[in-house]
Design an enzyme around this catalytic site. Sequence first.
Site, PDB file in Angstrom:
ATOM      1  N   ALA A 142       0.803  -1.216   0.000  1.00  0.00           N
ATOM      2  CA  ALA A 142       0.000   0.000   0.000  1.00  0.00           C
ATOM      3  C   ALA A 142       0.841   1.273   0.000  1.00  0.00           C
ATOM      4  O   ALA A 142       0.545   2.224  -0.726  1.00  0.00           O
ATOM      5  CB  ALA A 142      -0.939  -0.006   1.211  1.00  0.00           C
ATOM      6  N   LYS A 193       0.692 -16.559  -0.191  1.00  0.00           N
ATOM      7  CA  LYS A 193       1.999 -15.888  -0.060  1.00  0.00           C
ATOM      8  C   LYS A 193       2.161 -15.248   1.308  1.00  0.00           C
ATOM      9  O   LYS A 193       3.287 -15.076   1.797  1.00  0.00           O
ATOM     10  CB  LYS A 193       2.183 -14.865  -1.184  1.00  0.00           C
ATOM     11  CG  LYS A 193       1.102 -13.791  -1.272  1.00  0.00           C
ATOM     12  CD  LYS A 193       1.369 -12.584  -0.399  1.00  0.00           C
ATOM     13  CE  LYS A 193       0.215 -11.611  -0.451  1.00  0.00           C
ATOM     14  NZ  LYS A 193       0.455 -10.406   0.352  1.00  0.00           N
ATOM     15  N   SER A 256       5.889  -5.362   4.885  1.00  0.00           N
ATOM     16  CA  SER A 256       4.869  -6.404   4.974  1.00  0.00           C
ATOM     17  C   SER A 256       4.519  -6.714   6.431  1.00  0.00           C
ATOM     18  O   SER A 256       5.383  -7.027   7.246  1.00  0.00           O
ATOM     19  CB  SER A 256       5.373  -7.679   4.288  1.00  0.00           C
ATOM     20  OG  SER A 256       4.603  -8.794   4.674  1.00  0.00           O
ATOM     21  N   ARG A 257       3.235  -6.653   6.748  1.00  0.00           N
ATOM     22  CA  ARG A 257       2.802  -6.979   8.108  1.00  0.00           C
ATOM     23  C   ARG A 257       3.086  -8.443   8.438  1.00  0.00           C
ATOM     24  O   ARG A 257       3.423  -8.774   9.573  1.00  0.00           O
ATOM     25  CB  ARG A 257       1.310  -6.667   8.270  1.00  0.00           C
ATOM     26  CG  ARG A 257       0.983  -5.195   8.165  1.00  0.00           C
ATOM     27  CD  ARG A 257      -0.430  -4.899   8.618  1.00  0.00           C
ATOM     28  NE  ARG A 257      -1.444  -5.440   7.738  1.00  0.00           N
ATOM     29  CZ  ARG A 257      -1.942  -4.812   6.675  1.00  0.00           C
ATOM     30  NH1 ARG A 257      -1.477  -3.616   6.341  1.00  0.00           N
ATOM     31  NH2 ARG A 257      -2.886  -5.355   5.949  1.00  0.00           N
TER      32      ARG A 257
END
Length: 352
Positions: A142, A193, A256-257
Amino acid sequence: MPDLPSVAVLGAGSWGTALAILLAKKGVQVALWARDAALAERILKEGQNPRYLPGFPLPPSVRPTSDIASAVRGAAVLVFAVPAGALRAVAEAVYQHLPAPLLVISAAKGLEGDGSRPSQVLQAVLGDKLAEVVVLSGPNLALELAREIPTATVVASSSPEAAKQAQALFMHPSFRVYTNRDVIGVELGGALKNVLAIGAGLSDGMGFGDNSKAALITRGLAEMVRLGVALGAEERTFMGLSGVGDLFATAASHLSRNWRVGHGLAQGKPLAQILQELKQVAEGVPTTFAVCGIAGRLGIEMPIAQTIRAVLEGQISPQDAIRELMLRTPKEEWWLPSLSPLPQREGYRQQS
C-alpha cells in the site's frame, strides 16, 4: 469503459486508502468507508488517513464516511478492501442498501476459517445484487502504491468483460493492470503468499541469509502450487503477478505486516503482542490455519505451512522449526511441469 464510474471503497486501512487515492487521481468519485466513525471524522478533518496512511493527502474527490448506506449510494462499483475475516459481515451490511446488481471487486488477500475464498463469500452473500465479481491481487504494498512507485497487478474474473472493466478502472501510469481468467489461482496466490511471508520474517529474524530465504520461497512456492492445483487453479497462475510476484514482494519487504509477524516471533515476542503493535490485520496468521486445515482434508503435503502454524501456536520454537524442516526425509525435488502456451479462449489474449 470510457466514463469512469463512481466507486465505493469499503475499508479505510492502508490498502483501501491507497486504492481510493489512486482512483481519485484518475478523476473517479470515491466514497471511502471506514468502520470506525472516529477515524472517518479524522480523515475528513485532516484530509488524510492519519492512522493507516499518514502523509498522503486525499484528493478532493474522496469522500470519507462511516455510514455504509451513504458510501454505496450512487456507486456503480464496489471495492471490498477489508480483511478476509470481516468480509462476510461487511457484505451482509451492504446487501440491503444495493438497489441493483453492481460490479464488485475483491481486493482482500486471505481466506475465511473454513477456507472460503473472498469471491465465494461475496457470491454467497450478495447473490442477486452482484452483477459480476472480479478479484484483484499482485505485488502491491500500500505505501509504495500511494507513493506512485511503478508496479503491476492482475484482475481476474470468469467474465472477460468484467475483467476489462476493472482493468480500465485501475490502469494508471504507476499501476499496470493485467487480466486473467483464473479466479481461484489469483485469490489463492494472494492468500498463500502471506503464510510464506511469515516464514521469511522468521528466517530474517533469526539472522539467516539470502540462501535460506531463497530456499524457503522456492519450496514454499511448490506448496502453493500443489494446493492450488488440487483446488482447481491453473499452475501457471502461480508463476505470475499474484503468485511469485506477490510472494517475492511480501517475503522481501519489511513493510509487509506478515513479514513483521515472523520477524517478531523470531525475536521472542508473543504473537498477541506483535499483532497489537501492528494495529492492522496480518492476513497470514488466520490464513495459515485455514490452509493447513484444507491441506489436511485433502491429504496435501505442506511441511512449511504446517511448521509455521506450529510456531504461531507456540508448539515449537523458531529454532526447532528450522531444524525439523532441514532434517526431513531426503526427497527428489518437486519439479513444475513445463509450461505450455495458454489455450486461446474467447475474450482473452496473451499479453506481455
